[in-house]
Enzyme design. Structure first.
Site, PDB file in Angstrom:
ATOM      1  N   ASP A 166      76.846 -18.440  -6.845  1.00 17.81           N
ATOM      2  CA  ASP A 166      76.673 -16.982  -6.908  1.00 17.81           C
ATOM      3  C   ASP A 166      77.303 -16.370  -8.152  1.00 17.81           C
ATOM      4  OD1 ASP A 166      75.418 -17.190  -4.437  1.00 17.81           O
ATOM      5  OD2 ASP A 166      77.303 -16.931  -3.347  1.00 17.81           O
ATOM      6  N   LYS A 194      73.518 -16.862 -11.840  1.00 17.54           N
ATOM      7  CA  LYS A 194      72.628 -17.798 -12.543  1.00 17.54           C
ATOM      8  C   LYS A 194      71.207 -17.242 -12.636  1.00 17.54           C
ATOM      9  CE  LYS A 194      73.682 -20.909  -9.457  1.00 17.54           C
ATOM     10  NZ  LYS A 194      74.778 -20.212  -8.760  1.00 17.54           N
ATOM     11  N   GLY A 242      70.516 -18.669  -3.326  1.00 17.52           N
ATOM     12  CA  GLY A 242      69.926 -17.332  -3.335  1.00 17.52           C
ATOM     13  C   GLY A 242      70.169 -16.764  -4.713  1.00 17.52           C
ATOM     14  N   HIS A 243      69.123 -16.681  -5.514  1.00 11.81           N
ATOM     15  CA  HIS A 243      69.257 -16.229  -6.897  1.00 11.81           C
ATOM     16  C   HIS A 243      68.599 -14.858  -7.042  1.00 11.81           C
ATOM     17  CE1 HIS A 243      69.740 -20.674  -8.368  1.00 11.81           C
ATOM     18  NE2 HIS A 243      70.641 -20.295  -7.498  1.00 11.81           N
ATOM     19  N   THR A 288      75.057 -23.223   5.058  1.00 13.74           N
ATOM     20  CA  THR A 288      74.081 -22.142   5.197  1.00 13.74           C
ATOM     21  C   THR A 288      73.163 -22.382   6.404  1.00 13.74           C
ATOM     22  OG1 THR A 288      72.576 -23.298   3.708  1.00 13.74           O
ATOM     23  CG2 THR A 288      74.072 -21.693   2.701  1.00 13.74           C
ATOM     24  N   GLN A 323      73.850 -23.556  -6.720  1.00 10.11           N
ATOM     25  CA  GLN A 323      75.258 -23.730  -6.333  1.00 10.11           C
ATOM     26  C   GLN A 323      76.154 -23.707  -7.573  1.00 10.11           C
ATOM     27  OE1 GLN A 323      72.885 -26.212  -4.552  1.00 10.11           O
ATOM     28  NE2 GLN A 323      72.610 -24.286  -3.501  1.00 10.11           N
ATOM     29  N   ASP A 351      81.500  -5.702 -15.479  1.00  8.31           N
ATOM     30  CA  ASP A 351      81.549  -4.283 -15.076  1.00  8.31           C
ATOM     31  C   ASP A 351      82.282  -4.076 -13.744  1.00  8.31           C
ATOM     32  OD1 ASP A 351      79.128  -5.795 -14.277  1.00  8.31           O
ATOM     33  OD2 ASP A 351      78.723  -4.034 -13.038  1.00  8.31           O
TER      34      ASP A 351
HETATM   35  P1  GDP Z   1      73.293 -16.784  -8.312  1.00  5.38           P
HETATM   36  O1  GDP Z   1      73.197 -17.463  -7.001  1.00  5.38           O
HETATM   37  O2  GDP Z   1      74.229 -17.468  -9.247  1.00  5.38           O
HETATM   38  O3  GDP Z   1      71.950 -16.532  -8.958  1.00  5.38           O
HETATM   39  O4  GDP Z   1      73.948 -15.344  -8.012  1.00  5.38           O
HETATM   40  P2  GDP Z   1      73.540 -14.343  -6.803  1.00  5.38           P
HETATM   41  O5  GDP Z   1      72.218 -13.751  -7.095  1.00  5.38           O
HETATM   42  O6  GDP Z   1      73.733 -15.011  -5.497  1.00  5.38           O
HETATM   43  O7  GDP Z   1      74.709 -13.301  -6.921  1.00  5.38           O
HETATM   44  C1  GDP Z   1      74.915 -12.542  -8.069  1.00  5.38           C
HETATM   45  C2  GDP Z   1      74.780 -11.038  -7.709  1.00  5.38           C
HETATM   46  O8  GDP Z   1      75.327 -10.243  -8.729  1.00  5.38           O
HETATM   47  C3  GDP Z   1      73.343 -10.581  -7.576  1.00  5.38           C
HETATM   48  O9  GDP Z   1      73.264  -9.562  -6.618  1.00  5.38           O
HETATM   49  C4  GDP Z   1      73.020 -10.032  -8.968  1.00  5.38           C
HETATM   50  O10 GDP Z   1      72.006  -9.031  -8.946  1.00  5.38           O
HETATM   51  C5  GDP Z   1      74.334  -9.427  -9.334  1.00  5.38           C
HETATM   52  N1  GDP Z   1      74.669  -9.446 -10.774  1.00  5.38           N
HETATM   53  C6  GDP Z   1      74.396 -10.400 -11.694  1.00  5.38           C
HETATM   54  N2  GDP Z   1      74.975 -10.097 -12.887  1.00  5.38           N
HETATM   55  C7  GDP Z   1      75.633  -8.928 -12.686  1.00  5.38           C
HETATM   56  C8  GDP Z   1      76.466  -8.122 -13.512  1.00  5.38           C
HETATM   57  O11 GDP Z   1      76.736  -8.422 -14.671  1.00  5.38           O
HETATM   58  N3  GDP Z   1      77.002  -7.000 -12.945  1.00  5.38           N
HETATM   59  C9  GDP Z   1      76.755  -6.628 -11.667  1.00  5.38           C
HETATM   60  N4  GDP Z   1      77.311  -5.521 -11.203  1.00  5.38           N
HETATM   61  N5  GDP Z   1      75.968  -7.374 -10.862  1.00  5.38           N
HETATM   62  C10 GDP Z   1      75.433  -8.506 -11.355  1.00  5.38           C
HETATM   63  P1  IMO Z   2      73.624 -20.325  -5.212  1.00  9.36           P
HETATM   64  O1  IMO Z   2      72.597 -21.205  -5.884  1.00  9.36           O
HETATM   65  C1  IMO Z   2      77.285 -20.081  -2.853  1.00  9.36           C
HETATM   66  C2  IMO Z   2      77.934 -23.235   0.124  1.00  9.36           C
HETATM   67  C3  IMO Z   2      77.900 -22.850   1.581  1.00  9.36           C
HETATM   68  C4  IMO Z   2      78.903 -23.823   2.147  1.00  9.36           C
HETATM   69  C5  IMO Z   2      78.635 -25.093   1.338  1.00  9.36           C
HETATM   70  C6  IMO Z   2      77.733 -26.098   2.041  1.00  9.36           C
HETATM   71  O2  IMO Z   2      73.071 -19.033  -4.711  1.00  9.36           O
HETATM   72  O3  IMO Z   2      74.816 -20.168  -6.084  1.00  9.36           O
HETATM   73  P2  IMO Z   2      75.111 -26.177   2.466  1.00  9.36           P
HETATM   74  O4  IMO Z   2      74.208 -25.257   3.248  1.00  9.36           O
HETATM   75  O5  IMO Z   2      74.731 -26.310   1.025  1.00  9.36           O
HETATM   76  O6  IMO Z   2      75.305 -27.500   3.125  1.00  9.36           O
HETATM   77  O7  IMO Z   2      76.554 -25.450   2.524  1.00  9.36           O
HETATM   78  O8  IMO Z   2      78.032 -24.653   0.143  1.00  9.36           O
HETATM   79  N1  IMO Z   2      76.729 -22.874  -0.667  1.00  9.36           N
HETATM   80  C7  IMO Z   2      76.701 -21.875  -1.551  1.00  9.36           C
HETATM   81  N2  IMO Z   2      77.639 -20.959  -1.881  1.00  9.36           N
HETATM   82  N3  IMO Z   2      76.095 -20.095  -3.487  1.00  9.36           N
HETATM   83  C8  IMO Z   2      75.157 -21.020  -3.191  1.00  9.36           C
HETATM   84  O9  IMO Z   2      74.021 -21.157  -3.880  1.00  9.36           O
HETATM   85  C9  IMO Z   2      75.420 -21.948  -2.154  1.00  9.36           C
HETATM   86  N4  IMO Z   2      74.735 -22.954  -1.582  1.00  9.36           N
HETATM   87  C10 IMO Z   2      75.556 -23.523  -0.691  1.00  9.36           C
HETATM   88  O10 IMO Z   2      78.279 -21.510   1.778  1.00  9.36           O
HETATM   89  O11 IMO Z   2      80.204 -23.402   1.844  1.00  9.36           O
HETATM   90 MG    MG Z   3      73.454 -17.039  -4.949  1.00  6.78          MG
END
Ligand code: GDP
Ligand code: IMO
Ligand code: MG
Length: 429
Positions: free
Chosen positions: A13, A16, A40-41, A130, A225, A334
């Protein structure tokens, strides 16, 4: 030609998805190499939010090919739903836009059932997965009894595999986990129907990539991840069941490691984690709540509240080594606006010793205390900054500390969720 790997340097998270979407402008192909719909991207483009679990985050660009590599575990129901959602949003996904590897492993209903029942049985010791069946699917891959995409195209092979697997899984589910056994007939019916929808997308992704690379195309590898959730290098057993580290971009797609030219590490400006496991810089106080609120730190897959803490540079420093990072993208800078003082963790003390790496023993990691470097924060709104000069001095100093402590230059700074809310310091492609 230049190929780039986007990899999470923390516990997932990091942002990416946003960075992959941004960089797709310079790519010809975007390919996922591991994980599944545990990911979840999130992307925000022209004010519209999209969350992708399986489809690569480059899919919003017309004329760019997205591929799901052999290293990904695919829940066909989720993939089809994601395609339907895109169609509703006016983006028709056809085989010109998306390919699914013949060799990718398929998540079956018994994988989900085992994941959920096993976590319930573990109670307080649970990993906090998850619940998407990711671990049990990778287990079957290694046990050599998994169902691969290619098997979906052969009813006979699929029937044999599902029936044989269910003999064992049903025993385990009912006798050991106390869960309901599953009937093969409705599973086969559902999966064969889904296979019809997916057939046009099924391809040999390794051959497709090879063709593109030979023509000089730019390929973007999208990690899911993060490094510290890596099955080998992460905080085991509080990890996922695949290798998010950059080297796996080669194995998980079927190209040679010499094709990975630039490794871009995504670093959230603070640390978050979902699920269980040690977290040295975790904040159980007002500052933690402030970051959680401003960063909207809820899981994009499960909606769980993410644990928040100060930036742990021991973790990022480890990631620099484990991935061979060439540059960093700092995201969510930010979110830190408004905090009077900022801290970054530059070492751990444990049993009277100071260390600058993450220990392998979780017991030892649980005993680690952070060594913080403190600095003043900034109060100015930085979300409109588009060049480094437009950032307040204290924000620039914060970036400088990250560069100094990791030894890796920053190429991108993200100051908001939108594609445009970005400072490109140096084009990484
Ligand atoms: P990922 O799994 O690495 O793709 O990240 P996620 O999408 O799970 O979580 C990142 C969250 O932060 C999402 O809701 C994005 O829309 C948000 N986000 C990404 N970059 C920024 C940023 O620079 N500032 C803010 N405020 N939100 C951001
Ligand atoms: P993205 O790509 C954050 C975490 C789960 C749990 C552990 C094992 O959005 O960054 P699993 O279901 O993979 O066997 O769970 O890994 N986990 C993540 N945490 N971002 C993710 O993906 C994750 N995918 C799995 O919360 O701790
Ligand atoms: Mg994510």
């Amino acid at each position: 030609m230049s190929n780039l790997v986007v990899v999470g340097t923390q516990w997932g998270d990091e942002g990416k998805g946003k960075v992959v979407d941004l960089l797709t402008a310079k790519a010809d192909m975007v390919v996922r190499y591991q994980g599944g719909n545990n990911a979840g991207h999130t992307l925000v483009v022209e004010g519209r939010q999209f969350i992708f679990h399986l489809i690569p985050s480059g899919i919003l660009y017309k004329g760019k090919k997205c591929l799901i590599g052999n290293g990904v575990v695919v829940d066909p129901e989720v993939l089809i739903k994601e395609m339907e959602n895109l169609k509703k949003a006016g983006i028709a996904v056809d085989s010109k836009r998306l390919s699914l590897s013949e060799r990718a492993h398929i998540i079956m209903p018994y994988h989900r059932a085992i994941d959920i029942a096993r976590e319930a049985a573990k109670g307080r010791d649970k990993i906090g997965t998850t619940g998407r069946g990711i671990g049990p699917c990778y287990e079957d891959k290694v046990a050599r009894c998994g169902v691969r995409t290619i098997d979906l195209t052969d009813p006979e092979v699929l029937g044999e595999k599902v029936r044989a697997n269910l003999k064992e899984k049903n025993f385990y589910l009912s006798k050991f986990l106390g869960a309901e056994p599953l009937d093969p007939a409705p599973i086969l019916e559902q999966y064969l129907a889904m296979a019809e929808t997916l057939k046009p997308f099924i391809s040999d992704v390794s051959l497709e990539l090879d063709g593109a690379l030979k023509k000089g195309g730019n390929v973007l590898f999208e990690g899911a991840q993060g490094t510290h959730l890596d099955i080998d290098h992460g905080t085991y057993p509080f990890v996922t069941s695949s290798n998010p580290v950059a080297a796996n971009a080669a194995i998980g797609t079927g190209i040679g490691p010499n094709q990975l030219h630039h490794i871009l590490g995504i670093v959230k400006a603070y640390t978050t984690r979902v699920g269980a496991g040690p977290f040295v810089t975790e904040l159980d106080d007002e500052t933690g709540n402030y970051i959680q609120d401003r960063g909207k730190e809820f899981g994009a897959t499960t909606g769980r509240r993410r644990r928040c803490g100060w930036l742990d540079l021991v973790v990022v420093h480890d990631s620099a080594r484990l991935n061979g990072l060439n540059s960093l993208a700092i995201t969510k800078l930010d979110v830190l606006t408004g905090l009077e003082r900022l801290k970054v963790c530059v070492g751990y003390t444990v049993e009277g010793e100071t260390i600058n790496y993450r220990p392998s023993s979780m017991k030892r990691m649980g005993g680690c205390k952070p060594v913080y470097q403190e600095m003043p924060g900034w109060q100015e709104d930085i979300s409109k900054a588009r060049t480094v000069d437009q950032l307040p001095k204290n924000a620039r100093d914060y970036i400088k500390v990250i560069e100094d402590k990791t030894g890796i230059p920053v190429s991108i700074i993200s100051v908001g969720p939108g594609r445009e809310d970005t400072i490109v310091v140096k084009e990484p492609f």
